[in-house]
Design an enzyme around this catalytic site. Structure first.
Site, short mmCIF file in Angstrom:
data_model
loop_
_atom_site.label_atom_id
_atom_site.label_comp_id
_atom_site.label_asym_id
_atom_site.label_seq_id
_atom_site.Cartn_x
_atom_site.Cartn_y
_atom_site.Cartn_z
N GLN A 342 -0.93 4.87 -0.35
CA GLN A 342 -1.94 4.79 0.70
C GLN A 342 -2.14 6.26 1.08
O GLN A 342 -1.15 6.93 1.43
CB GLN A 342 -1.31 4.14 1.72
CG GLN A 342 -1.48 2.60 1.48
CD GLN A 342 -0.11 2.01 1.04
OE1 GLN A 342 0.63 2.64 0.30
NE2 GLN A 342 0.46 0.97 1.21
N GLN A 364 -6.31 5.56 -3.35
CA GLN A 364 -6.05 4.34 -2.36
C GLN A 364 -6.35 4.54 -0.80
O GLN A 364 -5.86 5.42 -0.34
CB GLN A 364 -4.61 3.93 -2.89
CG GLN A 364 -4.15 2.58 -2.12
CD GLN A 364 -2.79 2.10 -2.45
OE1 GLN A 364 -2.18 2.47 -3.25
NE2 GLN A 364 -2.47 1.09 -1.66
N ASP A 365 -6.95 3.57 -0.18
CA ASP A 365 -7.15 3.58 1.07
C ASP A 365 -7.79 4.67 1.66
O ASP A 365 -7.72 5.29 2.75
CB ASP A 365 -6.07 3.37 1.83
CG ASP A 365 -5.07 2.14 1.67
OD1 ASP A 365 -5.85 1.26 0.89
OD2 ASP A 365 -4.14 1.73 2.17
N ASP A 386 -8.62 -0.79 -3.06
CA ASP A 386 -8.99 -1.17 -1.43
C ASP A 386 -9.40 -0.08 -0.56
O ASP A 386 -9.02 0.44 0.48
CB ASP A 386 -7.40 -1.59 -0.69
CG ASP A 386 -6.80 -2.58 -1.61
OD1 ASP A 386 -7.60 -3.66 -2.46
OD2 ASP A 386 -5.60 -2.84 -1.23
N ARG A 462 -10.61 -7.80 -2.13
CA ARG A 462 -9.69 -9.04 -2.29
C ARG A 462 -9.24 -9.22 -0.69
O ARG A 462 -9.27 -8.28 0.15
CB ARG A 462 -8.42 -8.46 -2.90
CG ARG A 462 -7.70 -7.41 -2.80
CD ARG A 462 -6.80 -6.96 -3.59
NE ARG A 462 -5.80 -5.86 -3.10
CZ ARG A 462 -4.55 -5.31 -3.54
NH1 ARG A 462 -3.98 -6.22 -4.09
NH2 ARG A 462 -4.35 -4.03 -3.24
#
Length: 546
Positions: A342, A364-365, A386, A462
């Site tokens: 993250q 990520q993120d 994500d 998701r």
């Protein structure tokens, strides 16, 4: 309590004489029962009716003939009072955590989140009597988000009775806040008829909203509002080398903005690379970033969760808490890399915010669309896992969304997900909506994908939380999007409560025939619920572009 009329002067029977002193008590009992009946009706609208009835039945200033507004405000007050207790308990955790950096950081973050929750709840009492239910629902939903965030931080450092007791109390607090939240859509839907109130429903229940049933052709897929064309002159300038009245850092310019400003405070950020962490506090409202263009004005950082004491929330290169934030013409990035997990580029908790022609780069993120109402127009967003996530009500219009290579053990297979929406309660009016966006891979990722499509798998989203909601409207989906469209978080978690929808997807990844059974094609008759006007009330607060 005194009798409203004098006693009759006629002779009294012994039985009547014995009952007279009890009349005030019987009258009070009658009113209490009537009040409880009204409370029970209202509490049918909540997810936790027992705690709802229990908390309101003992509310000291709730009148016997309470109106729906009285009940809603009482439920808000109950949540606010219990939040004070929770905050006191978290402060005790912090005091007892000396020498434990992880628990100290979690407690400090928890206190920060509870402060945001308190501020959002404090505004609700002013708008509910005015009928501004959508504002109230947004702010109470955000308060619940912050309370959940506090709990989520503590669960990773739980190891003492004090922390465990605090977490238990936080659970009861979130139930009370959820109860207050649930009453708002019930009131909006059924009005004063509390006998008809029911728990909040979502599209998954077949409920599309009573005021947003128009088809997309009636609403229009393009919203003309966005970044204003009539900005006032900059009140602060940021230059890489300083001089000529310029601030050297973006943060210094933010600090110069007035607290609780009612007029736009424009900060012009000259072309250059600014290596810094920027925070726009809650008090700094109406701040505007104006750069020289994507790829020219760049704010960059590399914070990530691999660093000691750093949570995902705090990894953001730019983090905004002040309402009505706006930005145009710049790049915000996090360069921590694909193996840093993250690492947020931009995190926003700014209600009624607008970002146009802004580039967000990370892995990520990348983009933490954390809470409240946000609008992104003609932006470019790149990442891996994500990389658009959070629990805001956010609309993305005419944006380009690109998957980047992860290149971390690719031979073992890698899965990338564009979105991970985090709605935890059906009463929260949150979700991600993409209008006329393009979703594909970067040129480098597409080249890798074509070499081995089975290894490089990309999905639209998701379910991070139980009531996750994400919708793509008229978007062009590239070849990298899997035919299934969507993927799981863990097992069958949230598959019966989420709502993932598409309407008129195009492109090689837009074929609906292979989609997972738990996603939906949005009916044309109801697609108007996802317009900017309906979803984030954009026509009421957003400037109209020239």
């Amino acid at each position: 309590m005194q009798l409203l009329s004098p006693l009759p002067q006629s002779p009294q029977s012994p039985l009547m004489a014995s009952l007279l002193p009890m009349i005030p008590l019987l009258s009070l009992l009658f009113h209490t029962v009537a009040s409880t009946s009204v409370i029970e009706q209202a509490c049918k609208a909540t997810r936790f009716p027992d705690s709802c009835v229990s908390s309101l039945a003992h509310f000291p200033s709730l009148p016997a003939n309470a109106t729906p507004t009285d009940l809603i405000l009482a439920a808000m007050s109950v949540s606010a009072q219990n939040q004070k207790t929770a905050l006191s308990m978290v402060r005790d955790v912090l005091e007892a955590s000396a020498g434990n950096p992880n628990r100290t950081n979690a407690a400090e973050s928890c206190i920060e989140h509870m402060g945001y929750s308190e501020r959002r709840l404090a505004r609700v009492a002013d708008v509910v009597p005015l009928g501004r239910i959508k504002d109230a629902r947004t702010w109470v939903g955000a308060a619940l988000l912050y309370q959940d965030g506090c709990f989520g931080g503590l669960k990773y450092v739980n190891g003492t009775k004090l922390v465990d007791d605090t977490m238990s109390f936080l659970v009861s607090l979130t139930h009370l806040t959820s109860n207050a939240l649930s009453m708002l859509p019930a009131y909006e839907r059924f009005g004063n008829d509390t006998s008809a109130w029911a728990p909040p429903q979502t599209e998954r229940d077949g409920y599309w909203g009573d005021d947003a049933a128009a088809g997309w052709s009636d609403q229009g897929s393009s919203f003309s509002g966005g970044f204003p064309s009539d900005l006032p002159p900059p009140k602060a300038k940021v230059c890489k080398d300083g001089g000529d009245g310029c601030y050297r850092t973006v943060q210094e310019a933010v600090n110069a903005a007035p607290d609780n400003g009612t007029e736009r405070f424009v900060i012009y950020i000259k072309e250059g690379v600014y290596k810094e962490t920027v925070r726009i506090p809650f008090e700094k409202t109406n701040v505007v970033f104006l750069g020289d263009g994507m790829g020219k004005t760049i704010i960059t950082g590399s914070l990530n969760v691999g660093m000691v004491g750093i949570s995902t929330f705090n990894t953001a290169t730019v983090g905004v808490d002040g309402d009505r934030f706006m930005a145009k013409g710049l790049t915000i990035e996090n360069t921590a890399g694909p193996d840093a997990h993250q690492a947020v580029a931009f995190r926003s908790d700014s209600d009624l915010s607008v970002l146009e022609e802004v580039e967000f780069l990370g892995h990520q993120d990348t983009l933490y669309v954390h809470g409240l109402r946000q609008f992104y127009k003609s932006c470019r967003i790149a990442g891996t896992v994500d990389f658009i996530f959070g629990n805001a009500a956010a609309v993305f219009q005419d944006c380009v969304i690109l998957v980047q290579p992860r290149q971390v053990n690719p031979e073992k297979g890698e899965t990338n997900t564009v979105t991970a929406h985090g709605r935890t309660d059906p009463g929260q009016a949150t979700g991600f909506v993409f209008h006329n966006c393009t979703v594909n891979g970067t040129a480098e990722y597409i080249a890798l994908y074509r070499q081995n499509p089975k290894v490089h798998q990309t999905y639209l989203g998701r379910p991070w939380k139980e009531y996750s909601r994400t919708v793509f409207i008229g978007c062009n989906l590239g070849e990298v999007i899997r035919p299934e469209g969507w993927t799981i978080w863990s097992g069958d978690f949230a598959l019966k409560t989420l709502f993932y929808g598409e309407f008129e997807s195009t492109g090689p990844g837009g074929n609906a025939t292979g989609r997972v059974a738990w996603s939906n094609q949005v009916p044309a008759a109801h697609v108007g619920i996802y317009s900017v006007r309906n979803f984030i009330q954009g026509d009421q607060w957003m400037p109209v572009s020239a």
